[in-house]
Design a protein around this motif. Sequence first.
Motif, PDB file in Angstrom:
ATOM      1  N   MET A   1       0.853  -1.188   0.000  1.00  0.00           N
ATOM      2  CA  MET A   1       0.000   0.000   0.000  1.00  0.00           C
ATOM      3  C   MET A   1       0.885   1.233   0.000  1.00  0.00           C
ATOM      4  SD  MET A   1      -2.769   1.141   2.890  1.00  0.00           S
ATOM      5  CE  MET A   1      -1.685   1.483   4.257  1.00  0.00           C
ATOM      6  N   ASP A   2       0.788   2.042  -0.997  1.00  0.00           N
ATOM      7  CA  ASP A   2       1.527   3.289  -1.044  1.00  0.00           C
ATOM      8  C   ASP A   2       0.557   4.442  -1.131  1.00  0.00           C
ATOM      9  OD1 ASP A   2       4.104   2.384  -0.843  1.00  0.00           O
ATOM     10  OD2 ASP A   2       4.257   1.963  -2.974  1.00  0.00           O
ATOM     11  N   GLU A   3       0.799   5.482  -0.361  1.00  0.00           N
ATOM     12  CA  GLU A   3      -0.032   6.675  -0.411  1.00  0.00           C
ATOM     13  C   GLU A   3       0.886   7.838  -0.737  1.00  0.00           C
ATOM     14  OE1 GLU A   3      -2.406   7.165   3.062  1.00  0.00           O
ATOM     15  OE2 GLU A   3      -2.958   5.071   3.130  1.00  0.00           O
ATOM     16  N   GLY A   4       0.666   8.487  -1.849  1.00  0.00           N
ATOM     17  CA  GLY A   4       1.487   9.625  -2.222  1.00  0.00           C
ATOM     18  C   GLY A   4       2.833   9.191  -2.756  1.00  0.00           C
ATOM     19  N   GLN A   5       3.575  10.137  -3.257  1.00  0.00           N
ATOM     20  CA  GLN A   5       4.895   9.874  -3.800  1.00  0.00           C
ATOM     21  C   GLN A   5       5.922  10.554  -2.905  1.00  0.00           C
ATOM     22  OE1 GLN A   5       5.603   7.943  -6.549  1.00  0.00           O
ATOM     23  NE2 GLN A   5       3.442   7.406  -6.337  1.00  0.00           N
ATOM     24  N   PRO A   6       6.654   9.770  -2.092  1.00  0.00           N
ATOM     25  CA  PRO A   6       7.608  10.402  -1.186  1.00  0.00           C
ATOM     26  C   PRO A   6       8.733  11.102  -1.950  1.00  0.00           C
ATOM     27  CG  PRO A   6       7.845   8.020  -1.154  1.00  0.00           C
ATOM     28  CD  PRO A   6       6.635   8.319  -1.982  1.00  0.00           C
ATOM     29  N   ASP A   7       9.177  12.210  -1.398  1.00  0.00           N
ATOM     30  CA  ASP A   7      10.334  12.886  -1.954  1.00  0.00           C
ATOM     31  C   ASP A   7      11.268  13.208  -0.790  1.00  0.00           C
ATOM     32  OD1 ASP A   7       9.370  15.172  -0.670  1.00  0.00           O
ATOM     33  OD2 ASP A   7       8.251  15.806  -2.446  1.00  0.00           O
ATOM     34  N   GLY A   8      12.213  14.104  -1.016  1.00  0.00           N
ATOM     35  CA  GLY A   8      13.220  14.380  -0.005  1.00  0.00           C
ATOM     36  C   GLY A   8      12.679  14.967   1.279  1.00  0.00           C
ATOM     37  N   ARG A   9      11.454  15.461   1.264  1.00  0.00           N
ATOM     38  CA  ARG A   9      10.896  16.054   2.479  1.00  0.00           C
ATOM     39  C   ARG A   9      10.433  14.994   3.463  1.00  0.00           C
ATOM     40  NH1 ARG A   9       5.852  18.591   1.279  1.00  0.00           N
ATOM     41  NH2 ARG A   9       5.656  16.862  -0.171  1.00  0.00           N
ATOM     42  N   PHE A  10      10.245  13.785   2.984  1.00  0.00           N
ATOM     43  CA  PHE A  10       9.629  12.750   3.820  1.00  0.00           C
ATOM     44  C   PHE A  10      10.652  12.053   4.706  1.00  0.00           C
ATOM     45  CE2 PHE A  10       6.365  13.500   0.781  1.00  0.00           C
ATOM     46  CZ  PHE A  10       5.185  13.119   1.382  1.00  0.00           C
ATOM     47  N   ILE A  11      10.247  11.855   5.958  1.00  0.00           N
ATOM     48  CA  ILE A  11      11.094  11.127   6.896  1.00  0.00           C
ATOM     49  C   ILE A  11      10.276   9.987   7.494  1.00  0.00           C
ATOM     50  CG2 ILE A  11      12.579  13.081   7.457  1.00  0.00           C
ATOM     51  CD1 ILE A  11      10.902  13.460  10.004  1.00  0.00           C
ATOM     52  N   PRO A  12      10.918   8.838   7.750  1.00  0.00           N
ATOM     53  CA  PRO A  12      10.199   7.728   8.378  1.00  0.00           C
ATOM     54  C   PRO A  12       9.931   8.051   9.843  1.00  0.00           C
ATOM     55  CG  PRO A  12      12.505   7.153   8.063  1.00  0.00           C
ATOM     56  CD  PRO A  12      12.308   8.509   7.444  1.00  0.00           C
TER      57      PRO A  12
END
Length: 114
Positions: A1-12
């Motif tokens: 399940m993926d929601e959205g397209q992560p980019d450099g702003r995203f952190i786990p």
Amino acid sequence: MDEGQPDGRFIPVARLDALDARGRTVVHVGAVRVLLVRVDGRLHALEDTCPHRGGSLSEGDLDGHLLHCPLHAWPFDVRTGHCPWRPEARIRIYDVSVRGEEILIAASDSVATR
Ligand code: FES
């Protein structure tokens, strides 16, 4: 399940199995408490602290997409952060992405760099 397209702003920030039976967990991003909550199968991330008197929204009741603060019941829309009762009382929301079992939020600019 993926929601959205992560980019450099995203952190786990958490794994999916950290969500409790109500689909909620609270994580700390820098000095900010962030609530992750699943509503209608979709994850939302929002500031956990009510702007009124600091209630913990993670302990509030959901009515559709409206999460009511447990202290004085102000409602906040988990999708927008808006309070329909008090337009000036808005809480911060974060974009969410799920990669595999990992939940990421777009909050890299919120993390203290110490
Ligand atoms: S502290 Fe949240 S409504 Fe008062």
